[in-house]
Motif scaffolding. Structure first.
Motif, PDB file in Angstrom:
ATOM      1  N   SER A  13       0.799  -1.222   0.000  1.00 40.59           N
ATOM      2  CA  SER A  13       0.000   0.000   0.000  1.00 40.59           C
ATOM      3  C   SER A  13       0.833   1.275   0.000  1.00 40.59           C
ATOM      4  O   SER A  13       0.410   2.292  -0.565  1.00 40.59           O
ATOM      5  CB  SER A  13      -0.927   0.015   1.223  1.00 40.59           C
ATOM      6  OG  SER A  13      -1.831  -1.061   1.186  1.00 40.59           O
ATOM      7  N   LEU A  14       2.000   1.244   0.651  1.00 40.94           N
ATOM      8  CA  LEU A  14       2.756   2.485   0.857  1.00 40.94           C
ATOM      9  C   LEU A  14       4.054   2.554   0.070  1.00 40.94           C
ATOM     10  O   LEU A  14       4.624   3.642  -0.084  1.00 40.94           O
ATOM     11  CB  LEU A  14       3.047   2.683   2.344  1.00 40.94           C
ATOM     12  CG  LEU A  14       1.825   2.724   3.275  1.00 40.94           C
ATOM     13  CD1 LEU A  14       2.259   2.986   4.712  1.00 40.94           C
ATOM     14  CD2 LEU A  14       0.808   3.757   2.819  1.00 40.94           C
ATOM     15  N   VAL A  15       4.570   1.409  -0.403  1.00 38.68           N
ATOM     16  CA  VAL A  15       5.795   1.402  -1.215  1.00 38.68           C
ATOM     17  C   VAL A  15       5.463   1.069  -2.660  1.00 38.68           C
ATOM     18  O   VAL A  15       5.899   1.750  -3.585  1.00 38.68           O
ATOM     19  CB  VAL A  15       6.844   0.412  -0.670  1.00 38.68           C
ATOM     20  CG1 VAL A  15       8.155   0.549  -1.446  1.00 38.68           C
ATOM     21  CG2 VAL A  15       7.085   0.619   0.815  1.00 38.68           C
ATOM     22  N   GLY A  16       4.717  -0.008  -2.880  1.00 39.73           N
ATOM     23  CA  GLY A  16       4.290  -0.357  -4.229  1.00 39.73           C
ATOM     24  C   GLY A  16       5.217  -1.340  -4.915  1.00 39.73           C
ATOM     25  O   GLY A  16       6.052  -1.997  -4.288  1.00 39.73           O
ATOM     26  N   ASP A  17       5.069  -1.452  -6.226  1.00 40.15           N
ATOM     27  CA  ASP A  17       5.814  -2.438  -7.007  1.00 40.15           C
ATOM     28  C   ASP A  17       7.312  -2.223  -6.889  1.00 40.15           C
ATOM     29  O   ASP A  17       7.798  -1.088  -6.878  1.00 40.15           O
ATOM     30  CB  ASP A  17       5.401  -2.376  -8.471  1.00 40.15           C
ATOM     31  CG  ASP A  17       3.969  -2.842  -8.696  1.00 40.15           C
ATOM     32  OD1 ASP A  17       3.425  -3.507  -7.795  1.00 40.15           O
ATOM     33  OD2 ASP A  17       3.401  -2.520  -9.756  1.00 40.15           O
TER      34      ASP A  17
END
Length: 301
Positions: free
Chosen positions: A95-99
């Motif tokens: 949710s907060l860093v991503g791919d």
């Protein structure tokens, strides 16, 4: 387990967010025992005059106390993978860093009562802000209000600040400052550049917090601050985390991006250990601050 949109929006606006009861009791107990062993080992090495670069020992109080122990992956790889693969942490990466999220470094900070060191106002790892860059604090002990818990100045993560001017004028009480307490088993995530500090601890005993930095691998390689080889080893570290996580929690695209680990965990740890590269340094006040209540509160002087 999913992170609500309210939590995500709070983080994006303020630069930090608190998650309660984020660890299972079983995992929390394992990490507490691990931190006890690290401290005993570090102090034993100190008293036998062995130099150990992973440790920082403070003697400010006249009694040697462990302040920090870095590179925890080298000490207990299996436990580190178990922790990083826990459900709440997986959701934080998603949710907060991503791919492309990868761990950069992992250590533990031990905070004892004053005159053990406090943490003055600073911003961690200045960067271009084209990619998320987080510091995840995993609490092994309670951090109470007015007892040296983290202080944040919300919405200060967007640019480098004049920390000397702010701390010289306001001390610990920069306008809009928020104290963020936490309980053992909680997690506090902050944007690496939000202005933060941690004042003197007053209660007895240690407060231990594990800190792990996470960033998309593209953010590492495009910054040029570390090598592509260094970044690739972190991708392999994350591949082990994904393999240990609940498969239903991992997006299919992540399986395709990270793939199966190329090395067994023991070999990977040796490779990471053999290729150290310095982190981006944090920013503090450029000279000593003169203030009646900072950094040492007036009642403790």
């Amino acid at each position: 387990m999913e992170i609500s949109s309210n939590k995500q929006n709070f983080f994006l606006k303020n630069g930090f967010v608190h998650f309660e009861n984020a660890l299972s009791i079983t995992l929390l107990k394992k990490l507490q025992r691990f931190s006890d062993k690290l401290e005993a080992s570090a102090l034993e090495n100190f008293h036998s005059r062995q130099v150990y670069n992973q440790c920082c020992i403070s003697t400010d109080s006249g009694v040697p106390r462990l302040f920090s122990y870095d590179e925890l992956l080298f000490e207990s790889p299996e436990l580190v993978i178990e922790m990083l693969a826990s459900p709440m942490l997986i959701e934080i990466y998603k949710s907060l860093v991503g791919d492309g999220a990868v761990p950069l470094q992992l250590g533990v900070v031990y905070k004892y009562p004053y005159p053990h060191p406090h943490i003055t106002w600073h911003q961690d790892a200045p960067h271009s802000r084209q990619y998320p860059y987080l510091n995840i604090g995993i609490y092994l002990d309670d951090a109470l209000l007015e007892d040296g818990c983290l202080r944040y100045v919300p919405n200060t993560q967007h640019k480098i600040l004049d920390i000397y001017a702010l701390s010289n004028q306001y001390g610990w009480d920069i306008p809009d400052v928020v104290q963020q307490p936490a309980k053992a088993g909680d997690i506090i995530v902050h944007d690496i550049m939000v202005l933060h500090s941690s004042g003197a601890k007053r209660s007895e005993g240690a407060r231990r917090t594990l800190y792990v930095e996470f960033r998309p691998i593209l953010g590492i390689t495009e910054s040029g601050k570390q090598s592509k080889e260094w970044a690739e080893l972190r991708k392999q570290w994350m591949a082990h985390v994904i393999k240990a996580a609940d498969p239903s929690s991992i997006p299919q695209a992540w399986h395709e991006f990270y793939g199966e680990p190329k090395y067994d965990l023991s070999t990977l740890v040796k490779l990471i250990k053999a290729k150290p590269e310095p982190p981006i340094p944090s920013i503090h006040a450029h000279k000593s601050v003169v203030h009646p209540n900072y950094p040492i509160p007036k009642d403790l002087r």
